[in-house]
Design a protein around this motif. Sequence first.
Motif, PDB file in Angstrom:
ATOM      1  N   LYS A  68      20.631  43.678  -3.462  1.00 39.01           N
ATOM      2  CA  LYS A  68      21.891  43.988  -4.453  1.00 39.01           C
ATOM      3  C   LYS A  68      21.341  45.448  -4.728  1.00 39.01           C
ATOM      4  CE  LYS A  68      23.911  42.410  -8.665  1.00 39.01           C
ATOM      5  NZ  LYS A  68      24.007  41.421  -9.548  1.00 39.01           N
ATOM      6  N   LEU A  69      22.559  46.174  -4.717  1.00 41.17           N
ATOM      7  CA  LEU A  69      22.272  47.592  -5.228  1.00 41.17           C
ATOM      8  C   LEU A  69      23.565  48.050  -5.888  1.00 41.17           C
ATOM      9  CD1 LEU A  69      22.162  48.672  -1.327  1.00 41.17           C
ATOM     10  CD2 LEU A  69      20.078  48.626  -2.930  1.00 41.17           C
ATOM     11  N   GLU A  70      23.000  48.295  -7.205  1.00 42.65           N
ATOM     12  CA  GLU A  70      23.984  48.648  -8.288  1.00 42.65           C
ATOM     13  C   GLU A  70      24.317  50.048  -8.159  1.00 42.65           C
ATOM     14  OE1 GLU A  70      25.403  46.622 -10.025  1.00 42.65           O
ATOM     15  OE2 GLU A  70      24.379  44.911 -10.135  1.00 42.65           O
ATOM     16  N   SER A  71      25.557  50.644  -8.485  1.00 41.84           N
ATOM     17  CA  SER A  71      25.668  52.276  -8.549  1.00 41.84           C
ATOM     18  C   SER A  71      26.911  52.183  -9.382  1.00 41.84           C
ATOM     19  CB  SER A  71      25.947  52.445  -7.235  1.00 41.84           C
ATOM     20  OG  SER A  71      27.190  52.477  -6.794  1.00 41.84           O
ATOM     21  N   GLN A  72      27.206  53.459  -9.922  1.00 41.25           N
ATOM     22  CA  GLN A  72      28.348  53.849 -10.701  1.00 41.25           C
ATOM     23  C   GLN A  72      29.730  53.596 -10.074  1.00 41.25           C
ATOM     24  OE1 GLN A  72      28.401  58.195 -11.617  1.00 41.25           O
ATOM     25  NE2 GLN A  72      27.705  58.520  -9.709  1.00 41.25           N
ATOM     26  N   PHE A  73      29.582  53.513  -8.570  1.00 46.99           N
ATOM     27  CA  PHE A  73      30.814  53.298  -7.765  1.00 46.99           C
ATOM     28  C   PHE A  73      31.040  51.787  -7.641  1.00 46.99           C
ATOM     29  CE2 PHE A  73      28.415  56.930  -6.557  1.00 46.99           C
ATOM     30  CZ  PHE A  73      29.373  58.107  -6.749  1.00 46.99           C
ATOM     31  N   GLY A  74      30.204  50.778  -7.998  1.00 46.78           N
ATOM     32  CA  GLY A  74      30.186  49.278  -7.854  1.00 46.78           C
ATOM     33  C   GLY A  74      29.150  48.716  -7.513  1.00 46.78           C
ATOM     34  N   THR A  75      29.118  47.557  -6.750  1.00 46.79           N
ATOM     35  CA  THR A  75      27.840  46.727  -6.343  1.00 46.79           C
ATOM     36  C   THR A  75      27.988  46.581  -4.958  1.00 46.79           C
ATOM     37  OG1 THR A  75      28.119  45.526  -8.421  1.00 46.79           O
ATOM     38  CG2 THR A  75      26.424  44.625  -6.699  1.00 46.79           C
ATOM     39  N   PHE A  76      26.785  46.884  -4.341  1.00 42.04           N
ATOM     40  CA  PHE A  76      26.374  46.747  -2.721  1.00 42.04           C
ATOM     41  C   PHE A  76      25.493  45.975  -2.489  1.00 42.04           C
ATOM     42  CE2 PHE A  76      28.052  51.096  -4.273  1.00 42.04           C
ATOM     43  CZ  PHE A  76      28.845  51.140  -3.590  1.00 42.04           C
ATOM     44  N   TYR A  77      25.638  45.426  -1.372  1.00 38.15           N
ATOM     45  CA  TYR A  77      24.567  44.712  -0.996  1.00 38.15           C
ATOM     46  C   TYR A  77      24.322  44.772   0.659  1.00 38.15           C
ATOM     47  CZ  TYR A  77      26.306  41.762  -4.654  1.00 38.15           C
ATOM     48  OH  TYR A  77      26.782  41.390  -6.041  1.00 38.15           O
ATOM     49  N   GLY A  78      22.732  44.891   0.844  1.00 39.11           N
ATOM     50  CA  GLY A  78      22.308  44.976   2.174  1.00 39.11           C
ATOM     51  C   GLY A  78      23.022  44.004   3.127  1.00 39.11           C
ATOM     52  N   THR A  79      23.264  44.667   4.413  1.00 38.45           N
ATOM     53  CA  THR A  79      23.812  43.861   5.372  1.00 38.45           C
ATOM     54  C   THR A  79      22.663  43.224   6.326  1.00 38.45           C
ATOM     55  OG1 THR A  79      24.124  45.721   6.646  1.00 38.45           O
ATOM     56  CG2 THR A  79      26.058  45.198   5.155  1.00 38.45           C
ATOM     57  N   ASN A  80      23.371  42.271   6.948  1.00 37.55           N
ATOM     58  CA  ASN A  80      22.566  41.173   8.043  1.00 37.55           C
ATOM     59  C   ASN A  80      22.422  42.110   9.328  1.00 37.55           C
ATOM     60  OD1 ASN A  80      21.756  39.485   9.934  1.00 37.55           O
ATOM     61  ND2 ASN A  80      22.809  37.756   8.809  1.00 37.55           N
ATOM     62  N   ILE A  81      21.355  42.689   9.676  1.00 35.96           N
ATOM     63  CA  ILE A  81      21.086  43.376  10.914  1.00 35.96           C
ATOM     64  C   ILE A  81      20.333  42.569  11.931  1.00 35.96           C
ATOM     65  CG2 ILE A  81      21.552  45.501  10.024  1.00 35.96           C
ATOM     66  CD1 ILE A  81      18.652  46.433   9.997  1.00 35.96           C
ATOM     67  N   THR A  82      20.372  41.305  11.788  1.00 33.27           N
ATOM     68  CA  THR A  82      19.741  40.301  12.992  1.00 33.27           C
ATOM     69  C   THR A  82      20.669  40.078  13.919  1.00 33.27           C
ATOM     70  OG1 THR A  82      20.416  38.234  12.155  1.00 33.27           O
ATOM     71  CG2 THR A  82      18.363  39.053  10.731  1.00 33.27           C
ATOM     72  N   PRO A  83      20.032  39.596  15.097  1.00 30.59           N
ATOM     73  CA  PRO A  83      21.126  39.399  16.159  1.00 30.59           C
ATOM     74  C   PRO A  83      22.160  38.158  15.819  1.00 30.59           C
ATOM     75  CG  PRO A  83      19.038  38.821  16.833  1.00 30.59           C
ATOM     76  CD  PRO A  83      18.853  39.278  15.386  1.00 30.59           C
ATOM     77  N   ASP A  84      22.135  37.846  14.903  1.00 38.00           N
ATOM     78  CA  ASP A  84      23.090  36.723  14.818  1.00 38.00           C
ATOM     79  C   ASP A  84      24.654  37.177  14.867  1.00 38.00           C
ATOM     80  OD1 ASP A  84      23.902  34.048  13.140  1.00 38.00           O
ATOM     81  OD2 ASP A  84      25.311  35.320  12.388  1.00 38.00           O
ATOM     82  N   PRO A  85      25.340  36.593  16.104  1.00 42.61           N
ATOM     83  CA  PRO A  85      26.515  36.971  16.523  1.00 42.61           C
ATOM     84  C   PRO A  85      27.716  36.905  15.300  1.00 42.61           C
ATOM     85  CG  PRO A  85      26.099  34.803  17.207  1.00 42.61           C
ATOM     86  CD  PRO A  85      24.949  35.176  16.567  1.00 42.61           C
TER      87      PRO A  85
END
Length: 411
Positions: A69-86
């Motif tokens: 979870k990544l908070e910022s003045q622009f809104g909230t973001f979340y790191g994405t899945n970069i595993t080989p899940d299709p």
Amino acid sequence: MTRSILKHFLAPLAAVSFALAGCGGHNDAATSPKNSPEQITRGRYLAQAADCAACHTAQNGAPFAGGVKLESQFGTFYGTNITPDPKHGIGTWSADDLYGALHDGVAPKHKLYPAMPYTSYRQMSREDSDAIYAYLMAQKPAPAPNVAADLKFPYNVRFAVRFWDMLFLKDALPDASSGQSADWTRGRYLANALGHCAECHTPRGAFGQMQDAKTLQGGELGRIGAPDITPAALAARGWTGADLQAFFATGFAKQGSAFGEMHPVVYLSTQHLSENDSRALATYLLGDAPPKPAPLVAAKVDDPTQLAAGRSLYLDSCAGCHGFDGQGKPHVAVAMDGNSTLRQADPRNLIVSMLDGIEAQRFPGLENMQHMPGFAGTYTDEQIAQLANYLRATWGGQPADISADKVKSLR
């Protein structure tokens, strides 16, 4: 390190999003290399050097499955899945797709925002990109759905980023040091391409672009700032190449320990660098002809009694861990005498640490640092200023000029 970029990166044209957001899609024309065991091993090393886990692995989550979870003045973001899940990861991406994301900020389905540091990764070689791809594709697929970023308008508009790229995307970053040796050249690649040091340690302009004329002169990350790491600034705080190498490998040096956003950089990334690469990185930061480290000289105080209140506070609340004479205690607390944070001209990080405290931290090997409590609810602004002035003047060689108003502004 990359996670910090989200807190300050954007302005009207450069809205924030996250690296590799919206994973999925496929480039049918792309080809993927054969992934040998040697290439996968090399890709692991490069992924660590590039600090991928910091943004793509949540605490107690599957490796590279996102969810940070990544908070910022622009809104909230979340790191994405970069595993080989299709379905939720990058399982349908080709090596060309990953290289396009790293080099051009382009995913199979859309343009990436420059919060994904393709502005630095653009310098990464295709060979290294392919090795990272091989490593990621060898990971266990994690069927963890991505959490959509909650962005405010106009920061959720991607189209304007293309204009941002036209103005600010460059093939190389400027250097703060000078050199021509093999170590300096390798260190340049490690710092500017893989480690993307400039993304946090360089001030930003009005549109979120790195200010090339001030490269590595320090950046705002939120509560704890990224300090100036130019050769002159490092030398002014007493750093040598050997000190930097120890810091990269362990998170410790005689100047103190890694904290704030730098702690995960050491824990997830720099501790894994080879001895040669650690030496090269230190060489690049200081240059082939590094400046001599400045000796520590206690600041002159016209009226020594003005430090008496701060010393009393130190003995009451700090000396038990940091030592009567500021020498620190192994495995408990770092030394204050010569501490790099005390020697910074900007007192922000010192004041914020005193107000907020520092949570207990693990370091490479068996080393740990215990929790440091915050004093925001214990001491007044005037008392925090008195304590900070005592520390800086006594063990940092800095003037005792912090005011109560300065402390108040950082609460």
